[in-house]
Design an enzyme around this catalytic site. Structure first.
Site, PDB file in Angstrom:
ATOM      1  N   SER A   1       0.852  -1.191   0.000  1.00 34.03           N
ATOM      2  CA  SER A   1       0.000   0.000   0.000  1.00 34.03           C
ATOM      3  C   SER A   1       0.884   1.236   0.000  1.00 34.03           C
ATOM      4  O   SER A   1       1.888   1.293   0.708  1.00 34.03           O
ATOM      5  CB  SER A   1      -0.914   0.010   1.229  1.00 34.03           C
ATOM      6  OG  SER A   1      -1.820  -1.078   1.191  1.00 34.03           O
TER       7      SER A   1
ATOM      8  N   GLU B   1      -6.979   2.655 -14.301  1.00 31.61           N
ATOM      9  CA  GLU B   1      -5.597   2.665 -13.827  1.00 31.61           C
ATOM     10  C   GLU B   1      -4.641   3.044 -14.956  1.00 31.61           C
ATOM     11  O   GLU B   1      -3.753   3.883 -14.789  1.00 31.61           O
ATOM     12  CB  GLU B   1      -5.254   1.281 -13.273  1.00 31.61           C
ATOM     13  CG  GLU B   1      -3.929   1.194 -12.561  1.00 31.61           C
ATOM     14  CD  GLU B   1      -3.670  -0.197 -12.008  1.00 31.61           C
ATOM     15  OE1 GLU B   1      -2.512  -0.471 -11.644  1.00 31.61           O
ATOM     16  OE2 GLU B   1      -4.610  -1.012 -11.963  1.00 31.61           O
TER      17      GLU B   1
ATOM     18  N   VAL C   1       2.694   4.238 -22.439  1.00 38.41           N
ATOM     19  CA  VAL C   1       3.041   3.803 -21.085  1.00 38.41           C
ATOM     20  C   VAL C   1       2.718   2.327 -20.905  1.00 38.41           C
ATOM     21  O   VAL C   1       1.626   1.869 -21.259  1.00 38.41           O
ATOM     22  CB  VAL C   1       2.269   4.629 -20.030  1.00 38.41           C
ATOM     23  CG1 VAL C   1       2.537   4.094 -18.623  1.00 38.41           C
ATOM     24  CG2 VAL C   1       2.662   6.106 -20.111  1.00 38.41           C
ATOM     25  N   VAL C   2       3.684   1.589 -20.376  1.00 35.60           N
ATOM     26  CA  VAL C   2       3.461   0.210 -19.933  1.00 35.60           C
ATOM     27  C   VAL C   2       3.753   0.179 -18.445  1.00 35.60           C
ATOM     28  O   VAL C   2       4.857   0.519 -18.019  1.00 35.60           O
ATOM     29  CB  VAL C   2       4.364  -0.796 -20.668  1.00 35.60           C
ATOM     30  CG1 VAL C   2       4.122  -2.210 -20.137  1.00 35.60           C
ATOM     31  CG2 VAL C   2       4.113  -0.751 -22.172  1.00 35.60           C
ATOM     32  N   ASP C   3       2.768  -0.210 -17.655  1.00 39.23           N
ATOM     33  CA  ASP C   3       2.918  -0.214 -16.202  1.00 39.23           C
ATOM     34  C   ASP C   3       2.764  -1.641 -15.695  1.00 39.23           C
ATOM     35  O   ASP C   3       1.678  -2.217 -15.762  1.00 39.23           O
ATOM     36  CB  ASP C   3       1.870   0.699 -15.571  1.00 39.23           C
ATOM     37  CG  ASP C   3       2.036   0.812 -14.065  1.00 39.23           C
ATOM     38  OD1 ASP C   3       3.176   0.696 -13.590  1.00 39.23           O
ATOM     39  OD2 ASP C   3       1.021   1.011 -13.371  1.00 39.23           O
TER      40      ASP C   3
ATOM     41  N   SER D   1      -1.411  -7.008 -12.361  1.00 38.83           N
ATOM     42  CA  SER D   1      -1.815  -6.747 -13.742  1.00 38.83           C
ATOM     43  C   SER D   1      -0.780  -5.868 -14.429  1.00 38.83           C
ATOM     44  O   SER D   1       0.067  -5.250 -13.791  1.00 38.83           O
ATOM     45  CB  SER D   1      -3.191  -6.060 -13.789  1.00 38.83           C
ATOM     46  OG  SER D   1      -3.132  -4.788 -13.172  1.00 38.83           O
TER      47      SER D   1
ATOM     48  N   GLN E   1      -0.665  -2.821 -17.560  1.00 40.25           N
ATOM     49  CA  GLN E   1      -1.458  -1.941 -18.414  1.00 40.25           C
ATOM     50  C   GLN E   1      -0.620  -1.399 -19.559  1.00 40.25           C
ATOM     51  O   GLN E   1       0.552  -1.063 -19.366  1.00 40.25           O
ATOM     52  CB  GLN E   1      -2.016  -0.751 -17.614  1.00 40.25           C
ATOM     53  CG  GLN E   1      -3.169  -1.068 -16.704  1.00 40.25           C
ATOM     54  CD  GLN E   1      -2.726  -1.700 -15.414  1.00 40.25           C
ATOM     55  OE1 GLN E   1      -1.700  -1.325 -14.864  1.00 40.25           O
ATOM     56  NE2 GLN E   1      -3.478  -2.674 -14.938  1.00 40.25           N
TER      57      GLN E   1
END
Length: 489
Positions: free
Chosen positions: A98, A211, A236-238, A243, A245
């Site tokens: 978190s 997200e 953007v690749v996160d 997961s 995105q």
């Protein structure tokens, strides 16, 4: 030649000798009538509030535009140019931990420093999903982060400061019932223990497209790209824990080619109005293909004991993800890069027969068509972390230029080692992650090259923080969420 009568000459002589004060007194009635309205208008203008130089004005598309600063799209509201300071508190409740982000904005939604930093960022482990059987403990795990946020926000502004909690893939994987129990416990905590302004709908599980869209807005906002043509933005690749995105801007023509999606699924394209420019944002979230979830997919995808080719020699144990437990022991002969890569390709379902579109990524998912918006890729989260731990990126650098092939080379080196040697060679890798380092690097290379179709030798930017106003800001989706909630408050 003019003639003057004696009387006229006398009057003229009298007027020439009259004092100025006598004239004012004689014409005082006329002066009052003329000057009173002028004085009244001047007084009204003097008392009216002055608009600052950065006041908002109406944009060409009906968007409220900050004349001297950044602007948010269709949700922008009036009153943002009044010079007021506002805060937003965003919790990123991810599968691996978190995190709390606190942002401070001026009236134009430009970021202001908090102390010596441009934002407050704190994190702790584990994430909410680790408390699947105890929702109250899940909520309590956020208390220390909440206290850190309260320390930096002035007391008089706390009641008007919005707090949002966005849970991501880790909580999604628990299912609706368990995740909702945890979310309700968090709502109760914020209502009872927090001095911030909270609403029930602000504590939620983000869908993957939200997200991804927030992440894209965050990075392009910080780079100053918003308002430019889509070809000047970055993709953007996160890679999170649960997961991954992919988000990038595409042409209106390609947006029109987006295939329909099944009922209940997110559409492939979101239309955004940002700084007077309309963007067609391709965004898709691949649940179960974040780094930690992908380990489970690889362990499941192995035929027989194939998965063991991804585990370092000397490791004997199990891997737990959510409620599932998998055998995860290495072979006495050690890991194999090539065999592990074959398992990773199988886990990604790259050759999924369900692909009914001209271009797919993996699992039968439309890839958005490619184009200029994808040429410049910023790759975040676990990509940066593993690259730093593997030694080909400076862990203290905010960003770094690399190629996908760098992940391949690192994977080949790691897969040759046993657990003991890997611990000595890569001291920055935590003990629980060392046995999976070969698997993680193989998966990251396979995801980029086979999954997303990135050329192995294309330059990509690994990003942890983005330069902004002589500082660095965490490259994470919460800033996009903060901009939205601050502009609509």
């Amino acid at each position: 030649m003019r003639r003057f009568s004696a009387a006229a000459g006398a009057r003229q002589q009298q007027q020439q000798g009259e004092a100025v004060s006598d004239r004012v007194l004689r014409f005082r009635g006329v002066l009052v009538v003329v000057l009173a309205p002028v004085l009244l208008i001047s007084l009204v203008l003097l008392l009216m509030p002055r608009a600052p130089a950065s006041a908002t004005v109406e944009g060409s598309a009906g968007e409220l535009v900050a004349a001297a600063g950044r602007r948010w799209g269709p949700r922008a509201v009036s009153g943002l140019g009044d010079g007021s300071t506002r805060y937003a508190v965003i919790f990123d409740a991810g599968s691996s931990g978190s995190r709390v982000h606190v942002y401070c904005f001026d009236g134009n939604l430009d970021l202001l420093p908090i102390g010596k930093e441009i934002e407050l960022f704190k994190q702790k482990k584990p994430g909410l999903s680790a408390y699947a059987m105890d929702p109250q403990e899940a909520a309590k795990s956020l208390v220390s982060l909440l206290e850190e946020a309260e320390k930096v926000i002035p007391v008089e502004l706390r009641e008007q400061t919005p707090v949002r909690v966005g849970a991501t893939a880790g909580l999604r994987a628990l299912g609706t019932e368990k995740s909702e129990e945890i979310l309700q416990a968090v709502r109760d905590l914020l209502q009872d223990k927090s001095s911030f302004r909270s609403q029930p709908e602000w504590v939620t599980v983000l869908d993957g497209s939200q997200e991804g869209a927030f992440q894209w807005v965050t990075i392009n906002y910080l780079l100053g790209n918003l308002g430019k043509p889509y070809s000047h933005t970055v993709g953007v690749v996160d890679l999170g824990g649960g997961s991954v995105q992919m988000a990038y801007a595409i042409s209106e023509k390609d947006a029109g080619k987006a295939p329909p999606v099944a009922e209940g699924e997110d559409s492939y394209v979101k239309e955004l109005l940002l700084k007077g420019t309309t963007y067609y944002l391709y965004v898709h979230s691949y649940l179960r293909y974040g780094l930690l979830a992908a380990r489970a997919e690889i362990l499941k995808a192995g035929e027989g004991n194939d998965y063991r080719n991804c585990m370092l020699e000397g490791h004997h144990g199990q891997y737990r993800y959510g409620d599932d437990i998998f055998e995860a022991s290495g072979l006495s002969s050690g890991a194999s890069y090539s065999k592990c890569r074959a398992v990773a390709v199988r886990a990604l379902k790259v050759d999924e027969p369900a692909c009914t579109h001209m271009k797919c990524t993996f699992g039968g998912v439309w890839n958005g068509g490619g184009g200029d918006g994808q040429k410049n890729l910023f790759v975040a989260s676990f990509f940066f972390d593993r690259a730093a731990e593997a030694g080909f990126v400076n862990p203290k650098a905010p960003f770094a230029k690399v190629k996908p092939s760098d992940f391949e080379e690192a994977a080949r080196r790691v897969c040759k080692l046993n657990v003991k040697d890997a611990q000595a060679t890569y001291p920055d890798v935590s003990e629980e992650n060392v046995p999976y380092l070969c698997m993680d690097l193989v998966y990251q290379y396979t995801l980029l090259v086979d999954g997303f179709g990135v050329d192995p030798y294309q330059d990509i930017t690994l990003v942890k923080k983005v330069p902004y106003s002589n500082s660095f800001v965490e490259a994470a989706w919460p800033l996009g969420s903060a901009i939205e909630v601050a502009s609509s408050s």
